[in-house]
Design a protein around this motif. Structure first.
Motif, PDB file in Angstrom:
ATOM      1  N   GLY A 183     -24.422  33.357  29.608  1.00 49.71           N
ATOM      2  CA  GLY A 183     -24.066  32.260  28.698  1.00 49.71           C
ATOM      3  C   GLY A 183     -24.802  30.986  28.982  1.00 49.71           C
ATOM      4  N   ALA A 184     -24.035  29.920  29.234  1.00 48.95           N
ATOM      5  CA  ALA A 184     -24.581  28.564  29.277  1.00 48.95           C
ATOM      6  C   ALA A 184     -25.582  28.399  30.400  1.00 48.95           C
ATOM      7  CB  ALA A 184     -23.437  27.564  29.436  1.00 48.95           C
ATOM      8  N   GLY A 185     -26.450  27.411  30.171  1.00 50.81           N
ATOM      9  CA  GLY A 185     -27.471  27.093  31.140  1.00 50.81           C
ATOM     10  C   GLY A 185     -28.488  26.161  30.530  1.00 50.81           C
ATOM     11  N   PRO A 186     -29.601  25.918  31.205  1.00 47.13           N
ATOM     12  CA  PRO A 186     -30.647  25.072  30.635  1.00 47.13           C
ATOM     13  C   PRO A 186     -31.169  25.659  29.326  1.00 47.13           C
ATOM     14  CG  PRO A 186     -31.030  25.526  32.970  1.00 47.13           C
ATOM     15  CD  PRO A 186     -29.916  26.409  32.544  1.00 47.13           C
ATOM     16  N   VAL A 187     -31.932  24.847  28.612  1.00 45.67           N
ATOM     17  CA  VAL A 187     -32.462  25.294  27.326  1.00 45.67           C
ATOM     18  C   VAL A 187     -33.350  26.518  27.509  1.00 45.67           C
ATOM     19  CG1 VAL A 187     -33.904  24.627  25.365  1.00 45.67           C
ATOM     20  CG2 VAL A 187     -32.329  22.970  26.370  1.00 45.67           C
ATOM     21  N   SER A 188     -34.189  26.504  28.537  1.00 42.52           N
ATOM     22  CA  SER A 188     -35.074  27.649  28.767  1.00 42.52           C
ATOM     23  C   SER A 188     -34.273  28.912  29.014  1.00 42.52           C
ATOM     24  CB  SER A 188     -35.985  27.372  29.958  1.00 42.52           C
ATOM     25  OG  SER A 188     -35.220  27.151  31.137  1.00 42.52           O
ATOM     26  N   TRP A 189     -33.156  28.777  29.758  1.00 42.59           N
ATOM     27  CA  TRP A 189     -32.286  29.926  30.031  1.00 42.59           C
ATOM     28  C   TRP A 189     -31.634  30.422  28.740  1.00 42.59           C
ATOM     29  CZ3 TRP A 189     -31.122  33.432  33.607  1.00 42.59           C
ATOM     30  CH2 TRP A 189     -29.900  34.093  33.534  1.00 42.59           C
ATOM     31  N   GLN A 190     -31.154  29.517  27.898  1.00 42.51           N
ATOM     32  CA  GLN A 190     -30.508  29.925  26.654  1.00 42.51           C
ATOM     33  C   GLN A 190     -31.495  30.608  25.708  1.00 42.51           C
ATOM     34  OE1 GLN A 190     -27.811  27.060  24.826  1.00 42.51           O
ATOM     35  NE2 GLN A 190     -27.814  25.854  26.717  1.00 42.51           N
ATOM     36  N   LEU A 191     -32.726  30.087  25.640  1.00 42.03           N
ATOM     37  CA  LEU A 191     -33.744  30.738  24.803  1.00 42.03           C
ATOM     38  C   LEU A 191     -34.024  32.160  25.295  1.00 42.03           C
ATOM     39  CD1 LEU A 191     -36.331  27.838  24.296  1.00 42.03           C
ATOM     40  CD2 LEU A 191     -34.851  28.855  22.552  1.00 42.03           C
ATOM     41  N   ALA A 192     -34.138  32.310  26.617  1.00 39.73           N
ATOM     42  CA  ALA A 192     -34.425  33.628  27.177  1.00 39.73           C
ATOM     43  C   ALA A 192     -33.267  34.591  26.944  1.00 39.73           C
ATOM     44  CB  ALA A 192     -34.725  33.498  28.673  1.00 39.73           C
ATOM     45  N   VAL A 193     -32.034  34.104  27.192  1.00 34.53           N
ATOM     46  CA  VAL A 193     -30.870  34.978  27.043  1.00 34.53           C
ATOM     47  C   VAL A 193     -30.720  35.426  25.594  1.00 34.53           C
ATOM     48  CG1 VAL A 193     -28.350  35.013  27.124  1.00 34.53           C
ATOM     49  CG2 VAL A 193     -29.649  34.095  29.053  1.00 34.53           C
ATOM     50  N   ARG A 194     -30.914  34.491  24.660  1.00 32.68           N
ATOM     51  CA  ARG A 194     -30.754  34.873  23.252  1.00 32.68           C
ATOM     52  C   ARG A 194     -31.798  35.902  22.856  1.00 32.68           C
ATOM     53  NH1 ARG A 194     -27.559  36.538  19.719  1.00 32.68           N
ATOM     54  NH2 ARG A 194     -28.099  36.038  17.554  1.00 32.68           N
ATOM     55  N   ARG A 195     -33.016  35.718  23.325  1.00 35.85           N
ATOM     56  CA  ARG A 195     -34.055  36.700  23.007  1.00 35.85           C
ATOM     57  C   ARG A 195     -33.708  38.063  23.599  1.00 35.85           C
ATOM     58  NH1 ARG A 195     -37.857  37.749  19.236  1.00 35.85           N
ATOM     59  NH2 ARG A 195     -39.102  39.478  20.028  1.00 35.85           N
ATOM     60  N   LEU A 196     -33.198  38.078  24.824  1.00 38.51           N
ATOM     61  CA  LEU A 196     -32.816  39.347  25.446  1.00 38.51           C
ATOM     62  C   LEU A 196     -31.650  39.993  24.708  1.00 38.51           C
ATOM     63  CD1 LEU A 196     -33.077  38.399  29.237  1.00 38.51           C
ATOM     64  CD2 LEU A 196     -34.572  39.940  27.971  1.00 38.51           C
ATOM     65  N   GLN A 197     -30.727  39.172  24.225  1.00 41.57           N
ATOM     66  CA  GLN A 197     -29.594  39.742  23.493  1.00 41.57           C
ATOM     67  C   GLN A 197     -30.035  40.367  22.182  1.00 41.57           C
ATOM     68  OE1 GLN A 197     -27.054  36.341  23.241  1.00 41.57           O
ATOM     69  NE2 GLN A 197     -26.063  36.713  25.228  1.00 41.57           N
ATOM     70  N   LEU A 198     -31.058  39.789  21.547  1.00 43.17           N
ATOM     71  CA  LEU A 198     -31.552  40.335  20.281  1.00 43.17           C
ATOM     72  C   LEU A 198     -32.411  41.576  20.483  1.00 43.17           C
ATOM     73  CD1 LEU A 198     -32.486  37.085  18.314  1.00 43.17           C
ATOM     74  CD2 LEU A 198     -30.595  38.653  17.846  1.00 43.17           C
ATOM     75  N   SER A 199     -33.140  41.656  21.603  1.00 38.41           N
ATOM     76  CA  SER A 199     -34.077  42.788  21.812  1.00 38.41           C
ATOM     77  C   SER A 199     -34.024  43.247  23.257  1.00 38.41           C
ATOM     78  CB  SER A 199     -35.503  42.378  21.435  1.00 38.41           C
ATOM     79  OG  SER A 199     -35.893  41.237  22.173  1.00 38.41           O
ATOM     80  N   SER A 200     -32.841  43.660  23.706  1.00 37.15           N
ATOM     81  CA  SER A 200     -32.704  44.124  25.091  1.00 37.15           C
ATOM     82  C   SER A 200     -33.473  45.420  25.321  1.00 37.15           C
ATOM     83  CB  SER A 200     -31.226  44.322  25.436  1.00 37.15           C
ATOM     84  OG  SER A 200     -30.631  45.299  24.571  1.00 37.15           O
ATOM     85  N   GLY A 201     -33.589  46.239  24.271  1.00 33.03           N
ATOM     86  CA  GLY A 201     -34.334  47.494  24.427  1.00 33.03           C
ATOM     87  C   GLY A 201     -35.798  47.256  24.713  1.00 33.03           C
ATOM     88  N   THR A 202     -36.400  46.278  24.028  1.00 26.29           N
ATOM     89  CA  THR A 202     -37.801  45.940  24.272  1.00 26.29           C
ATOM     90  C   THR A 202     -37.992  45.435  25.694  1.00 26.29           C
ATOM     91  OG1 THR A 202     -38.081  45.372  21.949  1.00 26.29           O
ATOM     92  CG2 THR A 202     -39.729  44.533  23.484  1.00 26.29           C
ATOM     93  N   ALA A 203     -37.071  44.580  26.163  1.00 22.75           N
ATOM     94  CA  ALA A 203     -37.165  44.057  27.528  1.00 22.75           C
ATOM     95  C   ALA A 203     -37.047  45.176  28.556  1.00 22.75           C
ATOM     96  CB  ALA A 203     -36.072  43.017  27.753  1.00 22.75           C
TER      97      ALA A 203
END
Length: 793
Positions: A410-430
């Motif tokens: 969840g919460a964190g710096p902006v860079s962390w939130q951008l990364a987490v959201r991207r991972l949540q959308l495409s965890s299979g690719t990661a």
């Protein structure tokens, strides 16, 4: 209704339609403009790297076979108790192997005895005395500035080079030198053979070691599995843009099956181009292989000829897997005329079938638990299948773990939130990006555990203490051992040199019932063998070695009695001796054995030089033990130079406390070489995958920059997107690797122990590769983070 003439049966029509869809997809890949070519190039490079390593692996059996053929062809041992008579078709060969800074130098002295004497493989003519033919690597080494001491040791004039047929590798150091006066009957541990031809006349097939065969199987599976994972990931490059393009095809009338086959056709085109690129990479690497040396091993390019059957298997398996992987991936994507339904919340991944894979692997390996070395060979199919399923289980479990973990971040710096959201959308690719690393690390941990666990079974104690002597020099018979010892004492870098000689005495001139060992040396040298009450030249001591059988020590007491007549070097029916008479002196002294003796096998009689008849000195086997000053650079090389000057056929070797089986060492070296290649593939493929992901997100990154997002924030977000999956992958690979390693140790009936330093080092190497790839991807990332990236046509 009768079918019309032009109609095809339904099965043939479906097949032709499917083939047409594949061809159409391949055409889209080729004619898709700049974007299509970039996507296809990335796929081809990723697949090509994997194909190149697969082709290299298929060439390994031929490498081993070629090296074995050379070893067999230049074989020059006889091990016969009788010497072949001299003839015009015989040659005398003396082994003069040496070392140069831990590198082995294979050396032979040749003395032809007639015009029809056989030549060793790779040699065009016999070198005369003072001449030698050398391998290309040794020629270059001798010509270098740092080989001054080696040139002194090999003062012969170079008159030619050894051909490829006489060398096992392009960097092997070897030479053949001319000689005169070689004696095939000389003893003292120096081998001089009379040969009528080179090559092993009676090759023997050693009984295979089940544990070594198990290790070979596991090494191949562990090294090839990451390659297969990367090829499967490479054919899915550009998946998001491809699916959006397929939506347009649905709009013009194609059904869902047709879109899947068109997507498979695009992947097939990339895979076929990848085969071509991989073949080019392999051919380039094949030529480069002749000029490099990895962990002391080298090959000739001609050795790297893959088996045609294995090449055909690779050529069929790679495109087929590309089509299969694409069809399976498309099952989770709904391509509709108005878009691609993938950005919606996907269905949660199921765990039960992912657990079945590693459990099935353990089930295949379980019947072989406790089998060990003494219960026959391990079933290679069960071993291969079990290890494969366990490693495939890593690729199946990792997407589920990444999905569950990132969903709770969840919460964190902006860079962390951008990364987490991207991972949540495409965890299979990661997860796909780090699957190869996770598989490689899991296999490496298991192999480290297996190698560390069985190492003691392939390592034996030499009984030598390197603190007592650094090196030992064995001299032929008929040599002045005392003078040789003095020469070594004067050698630069030598602190102490002890000269000892050995022979045997018997109670009868011929066919004695008992033989007693005899050791000759001055008082200082004898004190390195036993504890003496007092000593001066002319003294004789009797020594009882407690490590010998009691009955043998009792026989020494019955044979060695004061004033008794004995014979040095008695004769036997199949081996004549010198039969020198010698009487045991009345003043025989008793010596006590010391555990740290220079010669731990010493037993029987110890003599000072003047106590031995002068005639008997010609049958002594000479040994010089040297302690060097480690602070003197090249001290060992000075010792070897002195040995070559005193006696070219002297045998010099360095004392070590333990020595390992050559087969075990070769397998471990092969593992390291393969691991280097796989790590290089992992790094290159990860970099290609990372670049492809950045290219897919070019417009998104440009939009964020245009809205004022700092580049540092975006750079950190890319780092977090890589770090989170790799941490989860390394944790999973550690668990699977430890489990597989424990099972393999149980199979070899070896106590299970974990070398935590190796586990941490393997995970550290995996993390280092990912960190290096991330750093290399930063420059392209900075170029993509520009507002002009929003331009479109």
């Amino acid at each position: 209704m009768k079918p019309r003439r032009g109609d095809l049966p339904r099965g043939r029509g479906w097949a032709r339609g499917s083939f047409g869809d594949l061809v159409m997809g391949a055409r889209f890949a080729v004619t898709g403009g700049r974007e299509g070519w970039v996507r296809m190039t990335l796929t081809a490079v990723g697949v090509g790297l994997g194909v190149a390593l697969l082709l290299l692996t298929t060439a390994l059996p031929n490498v081993f076979a070629a090296r074995h053929r050379v070893e067999e062809a230049r074989y020059d041992y006889t091990f016969s108790s009788t010497t072949r008579p001299k003839a015009d078709d015989t040659v005398l060969v003396a082994a003069t192997d040496t070392q140069w800074h831990s590198k082995d130098v294979r050396g032979r002295l040749l003395e032809p005895e007639g015009p029809r004497a056989p030549l060793p493989p790779g040699v065009g003519r016999f070198p005369a005395k003072g001449e030698m033919v050398v391998s290309p690597a040794l020629r270059d080494l001798l010509a270098s500035d740092g080989a001054r001491l080696l040139r002194k040791r090999l003062p012969h004039r170079v008159v030619g080079t050894i051909g490829e047929s006489g060398l096992i590798g392009s960097h092997e150091l070897a030479y053949y030198a001319g000689a005169e006066g070689l004696d095939p009957d000389a003893g003292g541990g120096v081998r001089v053979d009379r040969l009528a031809h080179f090559g092993d006349p009676h090759p023997t097939v050693e009984k295979a070691d089940p544990v070594l065969l198990l290790m070979v199987l596991v090494v191949f599976v562990v090294l090839l599995m990451p390659v297969a994972v990367f090829i499967a990931a490479a054919v899915r490059f550009g998946g998001e843009r491809r699916d959006r393009r397929l939506a347009a095809l649905r709009l013009v009338g194609s059904d869902s099956g047709m879109t899947r086959r068109i997507a498979a056709g695009e992947a097939l085109a990339g895979a076929l181009l990848g085969l071509a690129v991989g073949t080019v990479f392999f051919l380039i690497g094949r030529q480069v292989a002749g000029s490099v040396q990895v962990l002391g091993e080298s090959v000739f390019p001609s050795y790297l000829d893959p088996s045609p059957a294995l090449v055909a298997l690779v050529a069929v398996a790679v495109p087929a897997s590309a089509v299969l992987v694409t069809l399976l991936a498309m099952r989770g994507v709904v391509v509709e005329p108005l878009g691609v339904v993938r950005t919606a919340r996907p269905a949660r991944r199921r765990l039960w079938w992912r657990l079945l894979l590693p459990l099935a692997g353990l089930a295949l390996l379980y019947p072989m638990v406790g089998k060990g070395r003494d219960s026959g060979g391990f079933n290679q199919y069960l071993v291969t299948g079990g290890v494969l399923l366990l490693l495939v289980g890593v690729t199946a479990l990792l997407p589920w773990i990444v999905e569950r973990v990132v969903a709770r971040l969840g919460a964190g710096p902006v860079s962390w939130q951008l990364a987490v959201r991207r991972l949540q959308l495409s965890s299979g690719t990661a997860a796909r990006m780090v699957n190869g690393i996770a598989v490689a690390v899991a296999g490496a941990i298991a192999l480290q555990m297996l190698f560390a666990g069985v190492e003691s079974q392939y390592t034996k104690d030499t009984g030598r203490d390197p603190n007592r002597a650094s090196m030992e020099i064995t001299l032929p018979d008929h040599r002045d051992v005392a003078a040789a010892g003095e020469a070594f004492r004067k050698t630069e870098g030598v602190r102490v040199a002890m000269a000892l000689s050995t022979a045997s005495v018997g109670e009868k001139r011929t066919e004695p019932e008992s033989l007693v060992d005899l050791t000759v040396g001055d008082c200082a040298a004898l004190r390195e063998v036993a504890r003496l009450p007092s000593c001066r030249d002319g003294d004789v001591f009797r020594l009882r070695n407690p490590h010998y059988d009691a009955s043998y020590n009792d026989s020494i007491g019955s044979v060695v009695r004061p004033e008794r007549q004995l014979y040095v070097d008695p004769s036997y029916s199949d081996e004549p001796g010198l039969e020198v008479p010698w009487r045991v002196p009345a003043g025989l002294k008793q010596a006590s054995y010391r555990e740290d003796a220079l010669q731990n096998a010493a037993n029987g009689l110890l003599l000072t030089p003047s106590a031995l008849p002068a005639k008997a000195r010609t049958v002594l086997h000479g040994h010089v033990f040297v302690r060097i000053d480690e602070s003197v650079p090249d001290a060992q090389e000075y010792v070897r130079n002195t040995a070559a000057r005193v006696e070219p056929a002297a045998d010099v070797f360095t004392w070590t406390a333990t020595e390992e089986s050559t087969k075990y060492t070769s397998l471990r070296t092969g593992l390291f070489v393969g691991a280097v290649c796989v790590l290089a593939l992992i790094g290159a493929s990860l970099l290609v995958s990372q670049l492809e992901q950045l290219r897919e997100r070019r417009k998104l990154l440009s939009s964020l920059v245009a809205f004022g997002t700092r580049r540092r924030t975006l750079g950190l977000s890319v780092l977090w997107q890589t770090a989170v999956p790799i941490v989860l992958g390394l944790l999973l690979s550690s668990v699977v690797g430890l489990t597989l390693g424990a099972v393999l140790l149980k199979m070899t009936a070896t106590p299970v122990s974990v070398d935590w330093a190796s586990v941490l080092s393997m995970t550290g190497v995996g993390a280092a590769v990912v960190l290096a790839v991330t750093l290399l991807s930063l420059p392209p990332l900075l170029r993509l983070m520009r507002p002009d990236g929003l331009r479109t046509e």
